[in-house]
Design an enzyme around this catalytic site. Structure first.
Site, PDB file in Angstrom:
ATOM      1  N   VAL A 212       3.419  -0.034  -4.093  1.00 54.48           N
ATOM      2  CA  VAL A 212       3.975   0.906  -5.072  1.00 54.48           C
ATOM      3  C   VAL A 212       2.882   1.824  -5.599  1.00 54.48           C
ATOM      4  CG1 VAL A 212       6.035  -0.337  -5.783  1.00 54.48           C
ATOM      5  CG2 VAL A 212       3.850  -0.979  -6.781  1.00 54.48           C
ATOM      6  N   GLU A 213       3.073   3.110  -5.359  1.00 50.81           N
ATOM      7  CA  GLU A 213       2.181   4.171  -5.805  1.00 50.81           C
ATOM      8  C   GLU A 213       3.045   5.396  -6.059  1.00 50.81           C
ATOM      9  OE1 GLU A 213      -1.254   4.579  -3.103  1.00 50.81           O
ATOM     10  OE2 GLU A 213      -0.415   2.859  -2.011  1.00 50.81           O
ATOM     11  N   TRP A 214       2.514   6.389  -6.724  1.00 45.12           N
ATOM     12  CA  TRP A 214       3.244   7.641  -6.862  1.00 45.12           C
ATOM     13  C   TRP A 214       3.257   8.378  -5.529  1.00 45.12           C
ATOM     14  CZ3 TRP A 214       6.315   7.180 -10.484  1.00 45.12           C
ATOM     15  CH2 TRP A 214       5.963   6.792 -11.784  1.00 45.12           C
TER      16      TRP A 214
END
Length: 328
Positions: A212-214
């Site tokens: 999960v990352e932008w």
């Protein structure tokens, strides 16, 4: 995982912003994303040192996009997004009883002081299509005791090297697991179904990982949902994977996304933390962790170019106990 930065995820639109479908698994458009970025409920998670220092890694600033209200994640039943999946991959028995000593080099070495990752016993790597052809036997001999392999991202992209890497890593005797790069413009249910379609359920595999990352570098989707929405989508995805694989997913993340969304969240999930300039205790104070990604500029025989380097939080006996509790 994020080998220092997220490279553009190319997704076109199929009724949902940023989504592309295909007529078959082999014809899927490749992703340009380069990030590589589980115990059961009763399995112990190694404890991390707790530090009070402020985060030391640079935070990548991305444009804030106005939040648009969305409906709650729907109950999604498995659907055929593409042609029927290929048969499950055949797997060689795990032969990695011996822990290989760390022999990696680093193009950009960091002095971590007394808490250097080199003091930990069990090192490994994460890979994707961008590592090209890998000599897994050589990579193992250099100290890769485990490997996390890029499988999927979004709802319709499969890493074109996943099947080959998955098979070859197992044959070389590495403990291996698969990771999914989460895309904020697809529903969690669709993404879970896609991962399950493409990642075999086999004895001895490490728990699945949600990265999960932008998605700030994406051309089609720069959405930054609210923290509540982020946690809701993650929970739906992780619950689906845990129900299917019987393993609690590991959460991989980086400092900026963690500060925005994950402080104090998911206390019962194991974490894999990116921290390439300081010990995780300084960047993620108080957070328990299982894996530490300490370099995105590793060098090793067996692979051309640079590779992400990781280490398990524990000694050899703790590694064997943890693997025994989560891999079966």
């Amino acid at each position: 995982m994020r080998s220092t930065a997220i490279v553009v995820t190319l997704l076109a639109c199929l009724g949902i912003a940023g989504c592309t479908s295909s007529s078959g698994v082999d014809g899927l458009a490749p992703s340009l994303e380069t990030t590589s970025s589980i115990p059961r409920p009763d399995a112990a998670v190694p404890q991390a040192e707790v530090g009070a220092a402020a985060p030391t890694e640079a935070v990548v600033q991305t444009a804030q996009v106005e939040e648009v209200a969305e409906p709650a994640e729907p109950e999604v039943t498995p659907i055929a997004l593409v042609a029927a999946p290929k048969p499950a991959l055949r797997d060689a028995p795990y032969a990695g009883g011996t822990i290989q000593r760390h022999r990696f080099r680093d193009a950009k070495p960091i002095n971590f002081g007394k808490k250097s990752p080199t003091k930990l016993a069990v090192h490994g790597v994460d890979v994707s299509r961008w590592q090209g052809e890998i000599d897994w036997a050589k990579l193992r001999s250099q100290g890769a005791n485990f490997a996390y392999i890029k499988a999927t991202d979004g709802g319709d992209h499969l890493d074109p090297m996943f099947r080959k890497n998955w098979r070859a890593a197992g044959q070389a005797g590495l403990r291996r697991g698969a990771y999914h790069f989460f895309y904020w413009c697809r529903t969690a249910g669709e993404q879970a179904d896609w991962f399950i379609r493409n990642v075999p359920k086999v004895a001895g595999a490490l728990p699945p990982v949600i990265d999960v990352e932008w998605n700030g570098d994406s051309r089609n989707c720069r959405k930054r949902p609210s923290r509540a929405r982020v946690l809701e989508k993650m929970q739906v995805f992780m619950d689906r994977l845990e129900a299917h694989y019987g393993q609690r997913p590991i959460i991989y993340t980086a400092p900026d996304f963690y500060r925005d969304n994950l402080r104090s969240a998911f206390p019962d999930h194991p974490f894999w933390l990116r921290s390439v300039a300081a010990h995780p205790a300084k960047v993620y104070p108080g957070r328990k962790w299982v894996f530490w990604q300490y370099s995105g500029s590793g060098l090793s025989h067996g692979v051309e170019g640079r590779i992400d380097l990781n280490v398990f939080h524990g000694d050899e006996s703790e590694w064997r106990a943890w693997v025994g509790s989560v891999a079966g």
